[in-house]
Scaffold this active site. Structure first.
Site, PDB file in Angstrom:
ATOM      1  N   ASP A 151      25.558   1.682 -29.289  1.00 21.41           N
ATOM      2  CA  ASP A 151      25.972   1.598 -28.013  1.00 21.41           C
ATOM      3  C   ASP A 151      26.930  -0.012 -28.114  1.00 21.41           C
ATOM      4  OD1 ASP A 151      24.000   3.467 -28.060  1.00 21.41           O
ATOM      5  OD2 ASP A 151      22.983   2.517 -25.683  1.00 21.41           O
ATOM      6  N   LYS A 214      28.119   5.084 -20.882  1.00 23.86           N
ATOM      7  CA  LYS A 214      26.286   4.860 -20.338  1.00 23.86           C
ATOM      8  C   LYS A 214      27.107   3.023 -18.992  1.00 23.86           C
ATOM      9  CE  LYS A 214      22.939   1.874 -22.272  1.00 23.86           C
ATOM     10  NZ  LYS A 214      21.927   1.301 -23.896  1.00 23.86           N
ATOM     11  N   LYS A 250      25.271   8.521 -19.966  1.00 22.13           N
ATOM     12  CA  LYS A 250      23.584   8.010 -20.468  1.00 22.13           C
ATOM     13  C   LYS A 250      23.905   6.607 -19.467  1.00 22.13           C
ATOM     14  CE  LYS A 250      21.038   4.702 -23.372  1.00 22.13           C
ATOM     15  NZ  LYS A 250      21.062   4.725 -24.951  1.00 22.13           N
TER      16      LYS A 250
END
Lengths: 314, 288
Positions: A151, A214, A250
């Site tokens: 991430d 995300k 996400k």
């Protein structure tokens, strides 16, 4: 623009990329908020609710990103991800555990042989304020320790200053450093100010090769909100035609109860489509959400409201 | 000048320090003792009960963590507020119960006195429920009473104010928080009591008042895993068994309730005060 070469061309030229991103249609903010609010009123009951709860559990990236994290806490988190409810083996495992790079080795050791993936934040999370070399070293470190998913955070300063190519180059370089690991690109939408910027950042990350986009680090308020996720879902849906692959989304931060999670699932179904309703293409980044999902699941099964005393604390 | 338009009161629930309508949007008719229409009250649903338990649980740590002295002060404040609105309460009790004005005024006075009496118990209950135990070893050994947690109360059906006060005050004075299902047919004084509680420094969520059908709400609260004790006073005695069985699922404390509604003006004793308590015993070495 339909080919990979056109995509490469965009990334090669700062001017072309800027022109493309600024040429994206503006987001009708009032409309987006109204649509997100309208979809939140859908009533999901009984069988559909049970399905949604199980699906949400399978989509959860169980997260601990604290300065006070210890190997013991990560170990407990892994156990919980593998078997969320020790008394009930019909509960599916979570999608992944999400930890800082130095905890990846611990997480890998305790999820080996299970379907649970290990995700690691990297690139000077959460601020992203470091040189590219440091960020890449951070990423390689996590991958070498065995992370399945990375991430990364984008350079919001560069993005807001309009230096889109700089942001794209970092994503491309990080993607290379990831090797086989999946790359999730954190836009930190709480710092992007407008939904127009969210749309631009989403497209930028998608074009630069993100596997997932995300919403947030969870360190900035507001974190994930439904209008923001709506815009991001539109971006991955529209981009599929051009890049000929599906990019995941996400939603991370601030999603604490099952009701909220189910509202996000409705949004995924209605905006991106049912194809996105899998852990491969939609995730929740959360920690306290999982217990509420388990409690609601037990409510559906037993008919009695559950209490937090009967579930493990992370 | 034309006559003023009537400003009618909307009777709502009291949950988490706020006055929401039922999430279900339902209401039911309240009639006076002689069968006249009085008002429409909110008819709480199981989800309102769930929300009330969440509110009660959230406020438990703060309320039970206050000093006993502070809880006493706040309960006394409730009595002060009640006294100031005595005329309003007397009228509502009269409408609900159909008693004479003098009897209603006496009931309101007794309710105020009951608050004051229980308020005084806040910092005295550990003297009668706790102990310094003699043990055969070099230890101090103390037993101290602690609140059990969230208590669901099925309030008495007949006595709309004095009965209500008599079951709520002893529960919260020791630090418990309460979810109260008010008298089904006589809920108006309870709703006004909510207004008193909201302006008495009592933290939101310590007392939550639900109006509605007792038979609909009692099973939800009896089976709720996050409720620690239940008082079935307002449930007919031949309907208590299934609720007690549901309560056993998480070993809820079922507070002893008389089979029929008692005379609330009698001396209450300490039974209701001591029932929702847990005893914690601590060993401590002497001389350390």
């Amino acid at each position: 623009m339909t080919t990979a070469s056109a995509q490469r061309e965009l990334l090669a030229s700062d001017a072309a990329l800027s022109r493309f991103l600024r040429g994206l249609p503006g987001v009708d903010q009032v409309g987006a908020e109204a649509r997100a609010a309208a979809l939140a009123t859908r009533s999901i009951k009984r069988d559909a609710k049970l399905w949604a709860l199980d699906r949400a559990i399978r989509m959860t990236d169980l997260t601990t990103l604290e300065g006070a994290d210890t190997p013991g806490k990560v170990r407990a988190l892994c156990a919980k991800a593998v078997r969320p409810d020790p008394t009930d083996d019909t509960v599916p495992p979570a999608a992944a555990v999400c930890v800082y790079p130095d905890m990846v080795a611990v997480a890998v050791e305790h999820t080996r042989g299970t379907p649970v993936q290990v995700a690691s934040v990297a690139t000077a999370f959460p601020s992203g304020r470091a040189s590219l070399d440091v960020k890449l070293a951070d990423t390689k470190d996590a991958v070498a320790a065995g992370a399945d998913e990375i991430d990364m955070v984008i350079d919001r300063g560069a993005f807001l200053a309009g230096r889109y190519s700089a942001v794209a180059d970092e994503i491309v370089a990080t993607k290379q450093a990831c090797g086989d690991a999946h790359l999730k690109v954190i836009l930190e939408t709480g710092e992007l100010a407008t939904l127009d910027n969210v749309r631009r950042a989403s497209w930028l990350a998608i074009l630069a090769g993100a596997d997932f986009i995300k919403t947030s680090t969870g360190k900035i308020a507001p974190a994930s909100t439904r209008p923001v996720v709506l815009v991001m879902l539109e971006a991955v849906r529209d981009a599929e035609e051009i890049i000929e692959r599906k990019v995941g989304v996400k939603a991370a931060g601030g999603i604490r109860d099952a009701k909220d999670a189910i509202r996000y699932l409705v949004l995924v179904h209605e905006i991106a489509g049912p194809a996105w309703l899998t852990p491969e293409l939609f995730r929740f980044g959360a920690s306290s959400l999982l217990n509420d999902l388990l409690m609601q699941r037990d409510k559906q099964r037993t008919g009695a409201y559950a209490g937090p005393d009967y579930y493990t604390i992370d | 000048m034309s006559d003023r338009l009537a400003v009618r009161k909307t009777y709502k629930l009291y949950v988490g320090g706020a006055f929401p309508r039922s999430e279900s949007g339902r209401s039911y008719e309240i009639q006076s003792a002689d069968g006249e229409f009085l008002a429409n009250a909110s008819r709480a649903s199981r989800k309102d009960a769930r929300d009330a338990v969440v509110a009660a649980r959230r406020s438990f740590a703060g309320w039970s963590g206050r000093t006993a002295y502070n809880r006493a002060q706040i309960l006394y404040r409730v009595a002060e507020m009640l006294e100031g609105r005595a005329a309003q309460f007397a009228e509502e009790v009269r409408q609900s119960e159909g008693l004479s004005r003098a009897k209603c005024a006496a009931a309101v006075g007794a309710a105020v006195d009951r608050w004051v009496w229980y308020a005084g118990w806040a910092d005295k209950v550990s003297q009668i429920a706790g102990a310094a135990n003699p043990v055969a070893g070099p230890y101090f050994n103390f037993s101290v009473p602690e609140p059990t947690g969230v208590v669901a109360i099925m309030a008495p059906q007949a006595s709309s104010l004095l009965g209500l006060v008599s079951v709520v005050a002893p529960v919260i004075v020791t630090g418990n928080t309460a979810v109260v299902v008010t008298s089904e047919q006589r809920p108006l004084p309870a709703i006004s009591l909510g207004e008193v509680l909201a302006t008495s420094d009592l933290p939101g969520g310590v007392v939550n008042l639900l109006t509605g059908h007792t038979s609909e709400l009692a099973p939800v609260l009896a089976s709720h895993m996050d409720v620690n004790a239940i008082d079935l006073t307002g449930v007919e005695s031949d309907r208590r068994t299934p609720l007690e069985e549901a309560a056993a699922e998480n070993v809820k404390r079922v507070l002893p309730a008389p089979p029929d509604e008692p005379d609330w003006s009698a001396d209450p004793g300490t039974r209701r005060l001591l029932a929702p308590l847990e005893i914690k015993t601590v060993w401590h070495p002497v001389g350390v």
